[in-house]
Design a protein around this motif. Structure first.
Motif, PDB file in Angstrom:
ATOM      1  N   ALA A 241       0.829  -1.203   0.000  1.00 32.67           N
ATOM      2  CA  ALA A 241       0.000   0.000   0.000  1.00 32.67           C
ATOM      3  C   ALA A 241       0.866   1.257   0.000  1.00 32.67           C
ATOM      4  N   LEU A 242       0.330   2.298  -0.605  1.00 32.19           N
ATOM      5  CA  LEU A 242       1.034   3.583  -0.665  1.00 32.19           C
ATOM      6  C   LEU A 242       0.650   4.442   0.535  1.00 32.19           C
ATOM      7  N   ASP A 243       0.751   3.851   1.723  1.00 32.07           N
ATOM      8  CA  ASP A 243       0.501   4.584   2.971  1.00 32.07           C
ATOM      9  C   ASP A 243       1.669   4.268   3.899  1.00 32.07           C
ATOM     10  N   HIS A 244       1.418   4.068   5.187  1.00 29.79           N
ATOM     11  CA  HIS A 244       2.506   3.756   6.117  1.00 29.79           C
ATOM     12  C   HIS A 244       3.120   2.389   5.839  1.00 29.79           C
ATOM     13  N   ASP A 245       2.443   1.563   5.065  1.00 29.41           N
ATOM     14  CA  ASP A 245       2.980   0.240   4.718  1.00 29.41           C
ATOM     15  C   ASP A 245       4.110   0.337   3.699  1.00 29.41           C
ATOM     16  N   PHE A 246       4.216   1.463   2.996  1.00 29.71           N
ATOM     17  CA  PHE A 246       5.171   1.607   1.902  1.00 29.71           C
ATOM     18  C   PHE A 246       6.613   1.441   2.392  1.00 29.71           C
TER      19      PHE A 246
ATOM     20  N   VAL B 176       4.075  -6.774  -9.104  1.00 25.12           N
ATOM     21  CA  VAL B 176       3.940  -5.872  -7.952  1.00 25.12           C
ATOM     22  C   VAL B 176       2.697  -5.007  -8.133  1.00 25.12           C
ATOM     23  N   LEU B 177       1.858  -4.979  -7.094  1.00 28.41           N
ATOM     24  CA  LEU B 177       0.646  -4.161  -7.090  1.00 28.41           C
ATOM     25  C   LEU B 177       0.747  -3.125  -5.978  1.00 28.41           C
ATOM     26  N   LEU B 178       0.690  -1.854  -6.328  1.00 28.13           N
ATOM     27  CA  LEU B 178       0.687  -0.777  -5.343  1.00 28.13           C
ATOM     28  C   LEU B 178      -0.753  -0.307  -5.156  1.00 28.13           C
ATOM     29  N   THR B 179      -1.255  -0.417  -3.933  1.00 30.18           N
ATOM     30  CA  THR B 179      -2.647  -0.063  -3.655  1.00 30.18           C
ATOM     31  C   THR B 179      -2.742   1.258  -2.886  1.00 30.18           C
ATOM     32  N   LYS B 180      -3.965   1.761  -2.751  1.00 28.55           N
ATOM     33  CA  LYS B 180      -4.286   2.978  -2.009  1.00 28.55           C
ATOM     34  C   LYS B 180      -3.564   4.214  -2.555  1.00 28.55           C
ATOM     35  N   PRO B 181      -3.625   4.442  -3.862  1.00 33.36           N
ATOM     36  CA  PRO B 181      -2.967   5.635  -4.420  1.00 33.36           C
ATOM     37  C   PRO B 181      -3.642   6.938  -4.021  1.00 33.36           C
ATOM     38  N   ASP B 182      -4.869   6.838  -3.481  1.00 31.45           N
ATOM     39  CA  ASP B 182      -5.605   8.037  -3.102  1.00 31.45           C
ATOM     40  C   ASP B 182      -5.269   8.529  -1.702  1.00 31.45           C
ATOM     41  N   VAL B 183      -4.421   7.801  -0.964  1.00 32.80           N
ATOM     42  CA  VAL B 183      -4.062   8.233   0.396  1.00 32.80           C
ATOM     43  C   VAL B 183      -3.194   9.482   0.349  1.00 32.80           C
ATOM     44  N   GLU B 184      -2.156   9.461  -0.492  1.00 32.20           N
ATOM     45  CA  GLU B 184      -1.290  10.627  -0.679  1.00 32.20           C
ATOM     46  C   GLU B 184      -1.043  10.803  -2.176  1.00 32.20           C
TER      47      GLU B 184
ATOM     48  N   ALA C  27      -0.446  13.258  -4.044  1.00 36.75           N
ATOM     49  CA  ALA C  27       0.621  14.189  -4.436  1.00 36.75           C
ATOM     50  C   ALA C  27       1.995  13.514  -4.431  1.00 36.75           C
ATOM     51  N   ARG C  28       2.133  12.393  -3.700  1.00 32.66           N
ATOM     52  CA  ARG C  28       3.436  11.727  -3.599  1.00 32.66           C
ATOM     53  C   ARG C  28       3.524  10.487  -4.506  1.00 32.66           C
ATOM     54  N   LEU C  29       2.510  10.263  -5.329  1.00 34.07           N
ATOM     55  CA  LEU C  29       2.475   9.043  -6.131  1.00 34.07           C
ATOM     56  C   LEU C  29       3.703   8.926  -7.040  1.00 34.07           C
ATOM     57  N   ASN C  30       4.018   9.967  -7.794  1.00 28.64           N
ATOM     58  CA  ASN C  30       5.157   9.897  -8.716  1.00 28.64           C
ATOM     59  C   ASN C  30       6.471   9.716  -7.961  1.00 28.64           C
ATOM     60  N   GLU C  31       6.577  10.358  -6.805  1.00 22.71           N
ATOM     61  CA  GLU C  31       7.781  10.204  -5.976  1.00 22.71           C
ATOM     62  C   GLU C  31       7.939   8.756  -5.515  1.00 22.71           C
ATOM     63  N   ARG C  32       6.851   8.152  -5.093  1.00 21.20           N
ATOM     64  CA  ARG C  32       6.888   6.764  -4.631  1.00 21.20           C
ATOM     65  C   ARG C  32       7.232   5.817  -5.796  1.00 21.20           C
ATOM     66  N   LEU C  33       6.680   6.100  -6.949  1.00 20.97           N
ATOM     67  CA  LEU C  33       6.978   5.255  -8.113  1.00 20.97           C
ATOM     68  C   LEU C  33       8.459   5.343  -8.482  1.00 20.97           C
ATOM     69  N   ASP C  34       9.037   6.526  -8.357  1.00 17.89           N
ATOM     70  CA  ASP C  34      10.467   6.683  -8.643  1.00 17.89           C
ATOM     71  C   ASP C  34      11.313   5.883  -7.654  1.00 17.89           C
ATOM     72  N   GLU C  35      10.831   5.743  -6.417  1.00 19.43           N
ATOM     73  CA  GLU C  35      11.556   4.944  -5.422  1.00 19.43           C
ATOM     74  C   GLU C  35      11.459   3.450  -5.714  1.00 19.43           C
TER      75      GLU C  35
ATOM     76  N   VAL D 269      -0.279   0.234 -10.445  1.00 17.20           N
ATOM     77  CA  VAL D 269      -0.976   0.964  -9.377  1.00 17.20           C
ATOM     78  C   VAL D 269      -2.453   0.627  -9.496  1.00 17.20           C
ATOM     79  N   VAL D 270      -3.035   0.104  -8.413  1.00 19.29           N
ATOM     80  CA  VAL D 270      -4.441  -0.307  -8.441  1.00 19.29           C
ATOM     81  C   VAL D 270      -5.156   0.245  -7.210  1.00 19.29           C
ATOM     82  N   ASN D 271      -6.451   0.350  -7.315  1.00 18.15           N
ATOM     83  CA  ASN D 271      -7.279   0.784  -6.186  1.00 18.15           C
ATOM     84  C   ASN D 271      -8.481  -0.155  -6.106  1.00 18.15           C
ATOM     85  N   PRO D 272      -8.296  -1.344  -5.523  1.00 14.98           N
ATOM     86  CA  PRO D 272      -9.372  -2.344  -5.528  1.00 14.98           C
ATOM     87  C   PRO D 272     -10.630  -1.894  -4.802  1.00 14.98           C
TER      88      PRO D 272
END
Length: 361
Positions: A121-126, A147-155, A157-165, A177-180
């Protein structure tokens, strides 16, 4: 249910050949394993089962016993209330880790998987470092990782930054990136599966594994619960591993969140997971360079130039050290097992000699 709907094919028929002439056995696949009790499925429907005493006694390690996804030989007798698993057919792939705690043994999380979905998840789990460990185990399993990254709506503004990481960590592994929760990106998961193919969902609690299954199923097959917003910790809604069949005929294994991702036998998977570091290491002056203080180290030069993150190198070195330590523990365990077998054989020989009538060979 037909066996082919569970993933059976001609090679499985060959694997089952040694038992094919017996009327009291049939091939089945493990759906659920919970506290040494099993639910299996075959042409006769679903049945409860336990491991036979002989198979349990013959198993050298826990990894030789059935796991969810395994094809097993089930014995059915009128005088037995449940089926008895008397054999495990060869695995094509298996996702395993070292057992949690101090025990040095392999735990098979799921078997006979075609694709492993690593869900983060793209939250504290990241955590790119934890993702590295999942990828290492996925490469070692023999299944194809996604690899599935979930919860892109949490932050957002940081989505592209996280993807670069994440991209340097995933390399050539498919990344989506998915939002089930909203049904977005579920088709990506469905496209990786298909009739008779088996996938497995791996990741921490609360990242959306059960939600993905429910979306694919078109209803609530797995219970879901909210996570704590303070730390994004899930509540382990899934308490056991389970293989479920989806409406399109594909099969998916849901697993509880893993608190510990301890390695077992990474082998060549390190090279696949750290392909970027290994490629740079080929240009080091010394073939056995550890990338610490050796002269003309291409990996350290890449860190200095900013083309390789220091955290990525630190993680690579930490995993190498962990694997060396694990190999030592496995060697010690093997020695202890040999001593145990020697003791058992010695005791059996003494008992035989004591009971043998005198004067007879």
């Amino acid at each position: 249910m037909r066996l082919d709907e569970l993933g059976w094919d001609e090679s499985r028929t060959r694997d089952f050949a040694p038992w094919a002439g017996r009327d009291d056995v049939r091939p089945t696949r493990v759906l659920i394993e919970y506290n040494h009790n099993f639910r299996v499925a075959g042409e006769g429907g679903d049945l409860d089962a336990v491991v036979s005493g002989r198979l349990k006694h013959q198993a050298v390690s826990r990894a030789e016993l059935p796991a969810v996804g395994d094809w097993v030989v089930l014995r059915i007798r009128a005088d037995e209330p449940r089926g008895a698993i008397i054999g495990v057919l060869p695995r094509r792939s298996h996702f395993s880790r070292r057992m949690a705690g101090q025990v040095t043994d392999e735990q098979v999380v799921a078997a006979n998987i075609d694709v492993v979905f690593i869900v983060m998840a793209l939250d504290h789990d990241f955590s790119p470092r934890r993702l590295e460990r999942y990828l290492l185990l996925a490469h070692q399993s023999g299944a194809a990782p996604v690899v599935l990254l979930t919860k892109p709506d949490v932050e957002p503004a940081r989505l592209n930054e996280r993807l670069d990481e994440v991209r340097p960590v995933t390399g050539l592994v498919p990344l989506h990136v998915v939002n089930p929760r909203l049904g977005q990106g579920v088709d990506v998961v469905r496209a990786c599966l298909g009739p008779g193919r088996t996938g497995a969902l791996l990741g921490s609690s609360g990242v959306g594994k059960s939600t993905i299954i429910n979306r694919l199923a078109g209803g609530e097959l797995q219970r879901t619960r909210d996570v704590r917003t303070a730390d994004s910790k899930g509540r382990h809604t899934t308490t056991h591993r389970e293989l479920v069949q989806l409406p399109d005929g594909s099969l998916l294994i849901d697993t509880p969140g893993m608190r510990e991702i301890q390695l077992w036998d990474a082998g060549d998977a390190v090279r696949e997971t750290f392909e970027d570091v290994e490629a740079m290491a080929a240009d080091c002056r010394f073939a056995d360079c550890r990338h610490l203080a050796e002269p003309r180290c291409a990996v350290k030069a890449a860190v200095a130039a900013g083309t390789l993150a220091q955290a990525r190198l630190d993680s690579y070195q930490a995993l190498q050290a962990e694997l060396v330590h694990l190999a030592q523990q496995q060697d010690e365990r093997s020695l202890l097992e040999e001593k145990r077998k020697s003791k058992v054989m010695g005791k059996a020989l003494k008992d035989f000699q004591r009971r043998r009538p005198r004067g007879k060979l």
